[in-house]
Design a protein around this motif. Structure first.
Motif, short mmCIF file in Angstrom:
data_model
loop_
_atom_site.label_atom_id
_atom_site.label_comp_id
_atom_site.label_asym_id
_atom_site.label_seq_id
_atom_site.Cartn_x
_atom_site.Cartn_y
_atom_site.Cartn_z
N ASP A 244 0.84 -1.20 0.00
CA ASP A 244 0.00 0.00 0.00
C ASP A 244 0.87 1.25 0.00
N ASP A 245 1.78 1.32 -0.98
CA ASP A 245 2.68 2.47 -1.06
C ASP A 245 2.58 3.19 -2.39
N GLY A 246 1.52 2.99 -3.15
CA GLY A 246 1.34 3.70 -4.41
C GLY A 246 0.90 2.78 -5.53
N LEU A 247 0.55 3.40 -6.66
CA LEU A 247 0.09 2.67 -7.84
C LEU A 247 0.94 3.06 -9.05
N ASP A 248 1.03 2.15 -9.97
CA ASP A 248 1.72 2.38 -11.24
C ASP A 248 0.74 2.28 -12.39
N ALA A 249 1.01 3.05 -13.42
CA ALA A 249 0.34 2.89 -14.71
C ALA A 249 1.38 2.30 -15.66
N GLN A 250 1.14 1.11 -16.14
CA GLN A 250 2.11 0.40 -16.97
C GLN A 250 1.62 0.40 -18.42
N PHE A 251 2.54 0.74 -19.34
CA PHE A 251 2.21 0.86 -20.75
C PHE A 251 3.25 0.11 -21.58
N ASP A 252 2.84 -0.32 -22.78
CA ASP A 252 3.74 -0.89 -23.78
C ASP A 252 3.89 0.15 -24.88
N MET A 253 4.98 0.91 -24.82
CA MET A 253 5.18 2.02 -25.74
C MET A 253 5.69 1.53 -27.09
N THR A 267 5.89 13.71 -17.61
CA THR A 267 4.58 13.57 -16.98
C THR A 267 3.54 13.25 -18.03
N MET A 268 2.48 12.62 -17.60
CA MET A 268 1.39 12.25 -18.48
C MET A 268 0.08 12.26 -17.69
N LYS A 269 -0.99 12.38 -18.43
CA LYS A 269 -2.33 12.37 -17.84
C LYS A 269 -2.94 10.99 -18.07
N VAL A 270 -3.33 10.34 -16.98
CA VAL A 270 -3.85 8.98 -17.05
C VAL A 270 -5.32 9.01 -16.63
N CYS A 271 -6.18 8.41 -17.47
CA CYS A 271 -7.62 8.38 -17.22
C CYS A 271 -8.13 6.95 -17.33
N ALA A 280 -5.79 11.20 -13.32
CA ALA A 280 -4.76 11.50 -12.33
C ALA A 280 -3.44 11.70 -13.05
N PRO A 281 -2.57 12.56 -12.51
CA PRO A 281 -1.25 12.74 -13.13
C PRO A 281 -0.32 11.58 -12.80
N ALA A 282 0.65 11.37 -13.64
CA ALA A 282 1.63 10.29 -13.45
C ALA A 282 2.97 10.74 -13.99
N ALA A 283 4.03 10.20 -13.40
CA ALA A 283 5.39 10.53 -13.81
C ALA A 283 6.12 9.25 -14.19
N ILE A 284 6.71 9.24 -15.37
CA ILE A 284 7.44 8.07 -15.86
C ILE A 284 8.74 7.92 -15.07
N TYR A 285 8.97 6.74 -14.50
CA TYR A 285 10.19 6.52 -13.73
C TYR A 285 10.98 5.31 -14.23
N GLU A 286 10.44 4.54 -15.15
CA GLU A 286 11.17 3.37 -15.63
C GLU A 286 10.77 3.07 -17.06
N ILE A 287 11.79 2.89 -17.93
CA ILE A 287 11.59 2.51 -19.33
C ILE A 287 12.48 1.30 -19.60
N LYS A 301 6.80 2.24 -17.00
CA LYS A 301 6.05 2.40 -15.76
C LYS A 301 6.02 3.87 -15.37
N ALA A 302 4.85 4.30 -14.91
CA ALA A 302 4.67 5.68 -14.44
C ALA A 302 3.99 5.64 -13.08
N LEU A 303 4.51 6.40 -12.14
CA LEU A 303 3.95 6.43 -10.78
C LEU A 303 2.71 7.31 -10.77
N LEU A 304 1.59 6.71 -10.36
CA LEU A 304 0.31 7.41 -10.32
C LEU A 304 0.12 8.11 -8.99
N ARG A 305 -0.40 9.29 -9.04
CA ARG A 305 -0.79 9.98 -7.82
C ARG A 305 -2.30 9.79 -7.63
N ALA A 306 -2.63 8.56 -7.24
CA ALA A 306 -4.04 8.19 -7.05
C ALA A 306 -4.11 7.06 -6.03
#
Length: 406
Positions: A244-253, A267-271, A280-287, A301-306
């Protein structure tokens, strides 16, 4: 008595040649037939020069009745005006919500699982017991260590007064120096034995504690991998939990985006795909440094602020990247044709309304449109329907005449 004669011998009466005799007179002469008898005509112009001209006029009239001028076929088509636009909304990619930290929980000891107290979806807190192993052997090991520790303590208690007595007798030479050294040695050995047995007790207690699988922090159990009654090895995953320390938005770019414009820190906008208003906003931290061998995409992977209440685990999301992009033309897929094995489109000439093929370069294929990178100019009219039946320089008509630009 005067007799009246009829025919051509009448005085003052001249019979003019008939219309058909005039027309076919040259034909009869060509066949060797004798011409009709000469007629006595008044002093007028002889009509011998008219039959050929009249025949030519009749032939022209007859041919004009049976011959029609060919009419060029005009094919109706639909078209659009090419207008390069910049992708102001940014690149849109699809991904899913995942835990920022996913932990595989396992026992440190081999043994038989006798209890599993949680299931997938259970909310747990730090220190909660999730599963237990059979602890018969660790319990016996602990009892043995405790007994050895008690024996060592008893030996120490016996050696301590002997050392004190020897220390008091040595100055008065009541005992020898060897006896004194022997008492000191036994005391130190008893001390070391107590420390060793205490360490064994601590190890046995830890081994007994390892038979209980506890949650390292707050989170939610996402998967159970074993059931009660199974024998597991040390380190074999038993449960999987999302911390319970945060969520990620994972994408295949896609490769073109990942290698040219994607960078850590963007940064990116995730809906949510099911609820586009929940964003919610998200910041890419791993490619990922390498592509997936099957999809040839870069896992990002992008860290979600949600929170999980806002965006549950596994939910499908769309991410919108605000990256600079060059203007491109968007066309429907039906507008594409092929020229020499390469993509092309039909262009309508504005002055003659005739079509010709022009090769184009495609940046991306989408479900409902095709992005053209080069090959089209602003204002070009591109055929979007009926491209299969066209041929070069064919004249077309535009179905939507109101859209025709002068």
């Amino acid at each position: 008595m005067q007799t009246r004669h009829t025919g051509s011998e009448g005085v003052g009466h001249v019979q003019h040649p008939t219309f058909l005799a005039t027309i076919f007179h040259p034909v009869a002469q060509g066949k060797g037939s004798a011409p009709p008898a000469p007629q006595v005509m008044p002093a007028t112009k002889k009509p011998g020069s008219y039959p050929g001209l009249i025949l030519l006029c009749l032939l022209l009239l007859l041919s004009a009745c049976h011959r029609k001028a060919p009419v060029e076929e005009i094919r109706p088509v639909r078209s659009v005006i090419a207008e390069p636009i910049s992708n102001a909304s940014g690149e849109v990619v699809t991904g899913q919500v995942a835990a920022h930290q996913s932990i595989n929980l396992a026992f440190r000891l081999p043994g038989k699982v006798v209890e599993r107290s949680v299931s997938a979806g259970s909310v747990v807190h730090a220190g909660d017991v999730l599963a237990r192993l059979d602890d018969t052997v660790p319990q016996q090991t602990l009892r043995t260590a405790l007994a050895e520790n008690a024996t060592a303590k008893a030996a120490l208690e016996q050696a301590a007064p002997l050392k004190q007595r020897a220390a008091a007798l040595l100055p008065v030479e009541a005992i020898s120096r060897n006896d004194y050294d022997d008492a000191v040695r036994r005391y130190k050995t008893a001390q070391d034995q107590v420390q060793a047995t205490q360490a064994q007790v601590r190890v046995a207690q830890e081994q007994l504690g390892y038979t209980r699988l506890m949650a390292p922090e707050d989170g939610i159990v996402t998967d159970r991998l074993v059931e009660a009654g199974e024998v597991v090895a040390a380190g074999q995953p038993v449960l999987r939990m999302a911390a319970d320390d945060g969520l990620d938005a994972q994408f295949d770019m896609p490769e073109a985006l990942a290698q040219s414009r994607l960078a850590v820190g963007m940064t990116m906008k995730v809906c949510l795909d099911a609820a586009p208003a929940t964003c919610a906003p998200a910041a890419i931290y791993e490619i990922a440094p390498d592509t997936d061998p099957l999809t040839r995409t870069y896992h990002t992977k992008a860290l979600l602020r949600a929170t999980r209440d806002m965006m549950p685990l596994g939910a499908v999301v769309t991410g919108r990247l605000s990256v600079p992009s060059t203007p491109a033309v968007h066309l429907p897929p039906a507008a594409l044709a092929v020229q020499d094995g390469k993509p092309a489109v039909w262009i309508v000439a504005p002055d003659t309304l005739r079509v010709f093929l022009r090769p184009v370069t495609i940046t991306r294929y989408a479900t409902d449109d095709v992005v053209i990178a080069s090959g089209l100019n602003a204002g070009d009219r591109v055929v979007t329907a009926g491209v299969q039946a066209l041929y070069p320089q064919e004249k077309v008509s535009l179905l939507d005449e109101a859209d025709v630009r002068p």
